[in-house]
Structures are given as C-alpha cells and as structure tokens.
Design an enzyme around this catalytic site. Structure first.
Site, PDB file in Angstrom:
ATOM      1  N   CYS A  78      -4.988  13.028  13.967  1.00  0.00           N
ATOM      2  CA  CYS A  78      -5.200  11.743  13.638  1.00  0.00           C
ATOM      3  C   CYS A  78      -4.989  10.728  14.787  1.00  0.00           C
ATOM      4  CB  CYS A  78      -3.955  11.441  12.670  1.00  0.00           C
ATOM      5  SG  CYS A  78      -3.269   9.972  12.699  1.00  0.00           S
ATOM      6  N   ARG A 137      -8.227  -0.729   5.058  1.00  0.00           N
ATOM      7  CA  ARG A 137      -7.502   0.444   4.267  1.00  0.00           C
ATOM      8  C   ARG A 137      -6.338  -0.295   3.848  1.00  0.00           C
ATOM      9  NH1 ARG A 137      -5.771   4.994   8.005  1.00  0.00           N
ATOM     10  NH2 ARG A 137      -4.638   5.257   6.184  1.00  0.00           N
ATOM     11  N   ARG A 143       0.922  14.010  13.892  1.00  0.00           N
ATOM     12  CA  ARG A 143       1.382  14.006  12.612  1.00  0.00           C
ATOM     13  C   ARG A 143       1.335  15.235  11.720  1.00  0.00           C
ATOM     14  NH1 ARG A 143      -0.712   8.038  10.583  1.00  0.00           N
ATOM     15  NH2 ARG A 143       1.198   8.116   9.142  1.00  0.00           N
ATOM     16  N   LYS A 179       0.708  -1.109  -0.004  1.00  0.00           N
ATOM     17  CA  LYS A 179      -0.030  -0.081  -0.039  1.00  0.00           C
ATOM     18  C   LYS A 179       0.929   1.282   0.083  1.00  0.00           C
ATOM     19  CE  LYS A 179      -1.584   1.516   4.221  1.00  0.00           C
ATOM     20  NZ  LYS A 179      -1.210   3.118   4.457  1.00  0.00           N
ATOM     21  N   ASN A 180       1.817   1.252   0.989  1.00  0.00           N
ATOM     22  CA  ASN A 180       2.828   2.476   1.095  1.00  0.00           C
ATOM     23  C   ASN A 180       3.560   2.584  -0.096  1.00  0.00           C
ATOM     24  OD1 ASN A 180       1.365   3.080   3.399  1.00  0.00           O
ATOM     25  ND2 ASN A 180       2.969   2.419   4.747  1.00  0.00           N
ATOM     26  N   ASP A 185       4.819   0.388  12.066  1.00  0.00           N
ATOM     27  CA  ASP A 185       3.704  -0.186  11.582  1.00  0.00           C
ATOM     28  C   ASP A 185       3.544  -1.800  12.060  1.00  0.00           C
ATOM     29  OD1 ASP A 185       2.955   2.029  10.587  1.00  0.00           O
ATOM     30  OD2 ASP A 185       3.285   1.354   8.469  1.00  0.00           O
TER      31      ASP A 185
HETATM   32  C1  UD1 Z   1       4.692   6.570   6.590  1.00  0.00           C
HETATM   33  C2  UD1 Z   1       3.516   5.505   6.431  1.00  0.00           C
HETATM   34  C3  UD1 Z   1       3.226   4.844   7.720  1.00  0.00           C
HETATM   35  C4  UD1 Z   1       4.222   4.727   8.688  1.00  0.00           C
HETATM   36  C5  UD1 Z   1       5.025   5.852   8.761  1.00  0.00           C
HETATM   37  C6  UD1 Z   1       6.433   5.565   9.521  1.00  0.00           C
HETATM   38  C7  UD1 Z   1       2.824   5.995   4.299  1.00  0.00           C
HETATM   39  C8  UD1 Z   1       1.518   6.139   3.344  1.00  0.00           C
HETATM   40  N1  UD1 Z   1       2.370   5.643   5.444  1.00  0.00           N
HETATM   41  O1  UD1 Z   1       3.592   7.820   7.181  1.00  0.00           O
HETATM   42  O2  UD1 Z   1       2.432   3.600   7.384  1.00  0.00           O
HETATM   43  O3  UD1 Z   1       3.494   4.526   9.994  1.00  0.00           O
HETATM   44  O4  UD1 Z   1       5.442   6.436   7.452  1.00  0.00           O
HETATM   45  O5  UD1 Z   1       7.216   4.439   9.022  1.00  0.00           O
HETATM   46  O6  UD1 Z   1       3.794   5.746   3.649  1.00  0.00           O
HETATM   47  N2  UD1 Z   1       6.627  14.374  10.962  1.00  0.00           N
HETATM   48  C9  UD1 Z   1       6.952  15.869  11.512  1.00  0.00           C
HETATM   49  N3  UD1 Z   1       6.659  16.721  10.426  1.00  0.00           N
HETATM   50  C10 UD1 Z   1       6.364  16.261   9.013  1.00  0.00           C
HETATM   51  C11 UD1 Z   1       6.419  15.017   8.741  1.00  0.00           C
HETATM   52  C12 UD1 Z   1       6.518  13.964   9.889  1.00  0.00           C
HETATM   53  O7  UD1 Z   1       7.063  16.333  12.598  1.00  0.00           O
HETATM   54  O8  UD1 Z   1       6.119  17.281   8.173  1.00  0.00           O
HETATM   55  C13 UD1 Z   1       6.599  13.610  12.159  1.00  0.00           C
HETATM   56  C14 UD1 Z   1       5.566  12.551  12.269  1.00  0.00           C
HETATM   57  O9  UD1 Z   1       4.965  13.235  13.236  1.00  0.00           O
HETATM   58  C15 UD1 Z   1       6.392  11.360  12.849  1.00  0.00           C
HETATM   59  C16 UD1 Z   1       7.622  11.133  11.993  1.00  0.00           C
HETATM   60  O10 UD1 Z   1       7.770  12.551  11.578  1.00  0.00           O
HETATM   61  O11 UD1 Z   1       6.537  11.374  14.186  1.00  0.00           O
HETATM   62  C17 UD1 Z   1       7.511  10.243  10.982  1.00  0.00           C
HETATM   63  O12 UD1 Z   1       6.436  10.235  10.308  1.00  0.00           O
HETATM   64  P1  UD1 Z   1       6.316  10.281   8.494  1.00  0.00           P
HETATM   65  O13 UD1 Z   1       7.547   9.306   8.236  1.00  0.00           O
HETATM   66  O14 UD1 Z   1       6.140  11.543   7.735  1.00  0.00           O
HETATM   67  O15 UD1 Z   1       5.044   9.185   8.586  1.00  0.00           O
HETATM   68  P2  UD1 Z   1       4.127   9.226   6.890  1.00  0.00           P
HETATM   69  O16 UD1 Z   1       4.890   9.608   6.170  1.00  0.00           O
HETATM   70  O17 UD1 Z   1       2.774  10.106   7.451  1.00  0.00           O
END
Ligand code: UD1
Length: 418
Positions: A115, A395, A120, A22-23, A303
């Site tokens: 969320c 999902r 996030r 999915k990701n 995950d």
């Molecule tokens: C992706 C995955 C999700 C997985 C996560 C971590 C997809 C679609 N989803 O989510 O399944 O659980 O990676 O492996 O690929 N953060 C910030 N600011 C930002 C962006 C992120 O502070 O602008 C923080 C988040 O709150 C979190 C950390 O960075 O604590 C990692 O998040 P991130 O890797 O961005 O997760 P996703 O990409 O949303």
C-alpha cells in the site's frame, strides 16, 4: 481520469456541511453481515469506498440499496470470499473477515498486500481471531479462516489498530463467551460501531477507552442507525480556513472529535470558535510554525498530517511534523516541493521551513489524504494548480470541489482529454 484545476489565492469564506464519516460507514455496513433482514443506515457519504464495500457485500450475496439512506440485507450469504480485486482497491475490505467467520464459520479474504503508505499488515486481526479459536491459513494470497463457533478470549493488541479493533468487536459480538480487547483503538468510529452493534443486540462495553469488553450473544437483529460526521473532512475544511486566511464555519460536525487539531490551530495563531455542532475557524495574517506528532486518537490524526503540513509550508518559522502511525506517509512532500515549499524529510519527521508563498504547479495525488493536502496548497497558492489522479480524493471526500466552490474557491473538475 479527472483532474482538479485550482486557481488559488482567495480567502475562503462561508459555511460548509460535513458528510458522514467514511471510516464509520465501512465497519457499520460490514456489521450488517451479523444480522438477518434489512438494516437502514443514515448519513452514509456517497464515495468510491462506499461503492467498493457495497460491491463487496453484494458479491457475498448481500442486498444493498443506496439512495438517501443505505439499506443492507444479509439474510442470505451465498459466498464467504472477498476477492483480491476488491480488497486491492480498498484495504478496509478486511472488515468483512470478523463478521463472516462469526456468522458463517468461515471466510476467505484476500490479503491486502502493499500500500502506498507503508506495509500495513493485518497480522493483529489474524492473531486475535486465532486466539478466539479460529484456524487460519494463508493460501494463494488469501486468509482462510474457519471456526465452528468463535469463543471469547483475552486479546492484547501490541499496536493500537482501528480496523483490527472493529473486526474483533464484530467477531466477538457473536462469539461464545466474553472477549476483552486491551489496547483497543479509541477512535470515535470504533465508538459509533459499538453503538450500532449494541442496538443490534450485542453487549459491548468500554468502546472509546482502551479496554473493550464484549459478551457474545447468539443472534443479532437488523437496525436503523446513523453514522457520525467525518472528522477528517471537517478538519480539512478547518485547515482550509487557516491556509487561505479565510473564515469558515464547518457545520454538522462534532467539535469534541477535533481537540488535537483545534489545539494546533490555536497554537499557530489561528482563531477557533466552538459551537455545539459547528466549528468556526478564522485565519490570521501570519501563521506560526508549530510541531505536530501524529498518534492514535485522541492524538493528532495521521489522516490530517498531510493537510497540516500544507498549512505549515506557509508558517513563520520551522515546523517538525512527525509521523508515528504509518511509515512512508510523506509522498505529498515531493509534490509540495514542486509548489515552492521548503521541506526536508528525516526518517519519520518532515522539517518544514515556512515560505512566503506557494506557487501553482501541476502535481499528482498519491493517496487519499495526500490529495487533500495538495488541494489545500492549491487553494492558497498563487496561480494555477492542476492535480492529477484525483480518484484518490473521490475515495474519501464527497463533492469536495463543489463544497470548496461554495466557499468562494476557484476550483474545477475537468476530464482528462487523453
Ligand atoms: C484506519 C483508518 C485510516 C487511518 C488509520 C489510522 C479505516 C477504514 N481506516 O486504518 O484512515 O489512517 O486507521 O488512524 O478506518 N498494524 C499492524 N498490524 C495489523 C494492523 C495494523 O502492524 O494487523 C499497524 C499498521 O501498519 C499501522 C498501525 O498499526 O502502523 C495502525 O494501523 P490501523 O489502525 O490498523 O489502520 P487501519 O485500521 O488500516
């Protein structure tokens, strides 16, 4: 709303095939926005999140056809707005932001908002786009970004962000000049996206390491490409063998993506055999309690944190499970307690004292991976477990009940009569 009814206690045995990730599918489908003409993608799973990204792309004027393969044509983009209703159901909708600004010079994407697994934010995506010359404003809950043409920049992510890295890789592919992303996410899904972008004619180097270099080009072409196997689904089946004391061979997976989990399973005394495209997991009578700390790839995936916690509820001693990626990702704990688990949450750690048995109970799914942990607990528990709100499961897991049934599980999806 459907429920999952499980009568547990049977060791699961047999072979099961893993679906596409999915990701990886979500960013790869979003990358179509950078091209004109039909892209063809193989191994995209049939999931609610894939429907959501399809709807989102369609709302932008993109043509999406779904059958054995998924075809996406972004010849004509008639809107640059990702509406709140779609972004709210799937945060990964943010993945259209980078490609839209790069291709159309503007985008209006709803802020994802709160969320279940923590705040996030998307501040890192926004800041990186600003560094590439985009003007970004937050208006009425929307991110409004504009740039006649993005320009290459040096981006440093102070937190490793998966979708952030993907968004900026896509934006930089059509930018003017070179972009360097430091502290880039190293997840296999990032590598898969980079491969697809390169096939489209992009110039991306270093994906899979923490420094990615992208030399912008002026145009990208549509491609045929395949997505990698879902390592989280594979991991969930591997843990199912462990928790039920079964013997499962997970087919069509990439074992090199499972190092962190394999190491934890072995430490817990569970047998693991690695083949080229398969992993066999052989449960043992006694599960040793092990400590687990989540971390960005190649660390233990957040995950799979909820699922390994289910395994540890039946461990022989004490296990400390520490979540370092998302705050507040322990909603499964209160449900596992209802099944007889012994868990205390202390800040970012859960202290799990193994119990002899779990007992079936009515429980509620709170998010995608939490639901999977409840399915695993239900499969191991004595008696009947009824999991409500399983739309979370839909999902991210394709035909999960069917796949578990093929391994001998007594699991059924029933319609809620209410
Ligand atoms: C992706 C995955 C999700 C997985 C996560 C971590 C997809 C679609 N989803 O989510 O399944 O659980 O990676 O492996 O690929 N953060 C910030 N600011 C930002 C962006 C992120 O502070 O602008 C923080 C988040 O709150 C979190 C950390 O960075 O604590 C990692 O998040 P991130 O890797 O961005 O997760 P996703 O990409 O949303």
């Amino acid at each position: 709303m459907d429920k999952m009814v499980i009568t547990g206690g049977k060791p699961l045995k047999g072979e099961v095939k893993v679906s596409g990730a999915k990701n990886a599918s979500l960013p790869i489908m979003a990358a179509s926005l950078l091209t004109r003409g039909w892209n063809t993608f193989y191994n995209i799973p049939d999931l609610a999140d894939i429907k959501t990204i399809s709807l989102l792309l369609t709302s932008l004027g993109v043509k999406v056809e779904r059958g054995n393969m998924v075809r996406v044509n972004a010849e004509n983009i008639s809107s640059v707005e990702a509406a709140y209703d779609l972004v709210r159901t799937m945060r990964a909708s943010i993945l259209v932001l980078g490609p839209l600004v790069a291709r159309m010079g503007e985008a209006r994407v709803s802020l994802p908002g709160g969320c279940a697994i923590g705040a996030r934010p998307v501040n890192l995506h926004i800041r990186a786009l600003q560094e590439m010359g985009a003007e970004v404003e937050l208006k009425e809950g929307y991110i409004e970004a504009k740039a006649r043409r993005l320009r290459g920049a040096n981006i440093y992510f102070d937190i490793s962000t998966v979708t952030g890295t993907e968004n900026i890789m896509m934006a930089a592919a059509l930018a003017d000049g070179t972009t360097i992303i430091k502290n880039a996410a190293r997840e296999p899904e990032v590598v898969n996206l980079a491969e697809v972008l390169n096939r489209m004619g992009a110039r991306v180097w270093g994906a899979g390491t923490d420094v990615i270099r992208i030399d912008g080009v002026s145009e990208l072409r549509p491609v045929e490409a395949s997505v990698i196997p879902d390592r989280i689904e594979a991991g969930t089946f591997m843990l199912a063998a462990g928790i039920t004391g079964g013997d499962i061979t997970v087919l069509d997976c990439d074992p090199s993506h499972q190092d962190a989990l394999v190491s934890k399973l072995q430490e817990a005394g569970i047998g693991v055999k690695i083949y080229e495209r398969a992993v066999r997991v052989i449960g043992s009578d006694s599960i040793k309690s092990v400590d687990v700390k989540t971390a960005p790839y190649p660390g233990f995936p957040t995950d799979l944190q909820a699922q390994i916690m289910s395994l540890m509820t039946l461990g022989s001693g004490l296990s400390v499970i520490t979540e370092t990626v998302f705050e507040n990702r322990f909603m499964h704990v209160s449900e596992l307690l209802r099944m007889g688990a012994d868990i205390v949450v202390r800040g970012a750690s859960a202290v799990v004292r193994g119990v002899e048995k779990l007992k079936g109970a009515p429980v509620m799914a709170t998010d995608l991976r939490a639901s999977a942990s409840l399915v695993l607990a239900g499969l191991a528990a004595e008696g009947k477990t009824v999991i409500s709100r399983i739309y979370h499961l839909d999902r991210g897991y394709e035909r999960l009940d069917e796949k578990f049934r093929s391994l001998g599980a007594d699991i059924e999806r029933v319609k809620d009569k209410k």
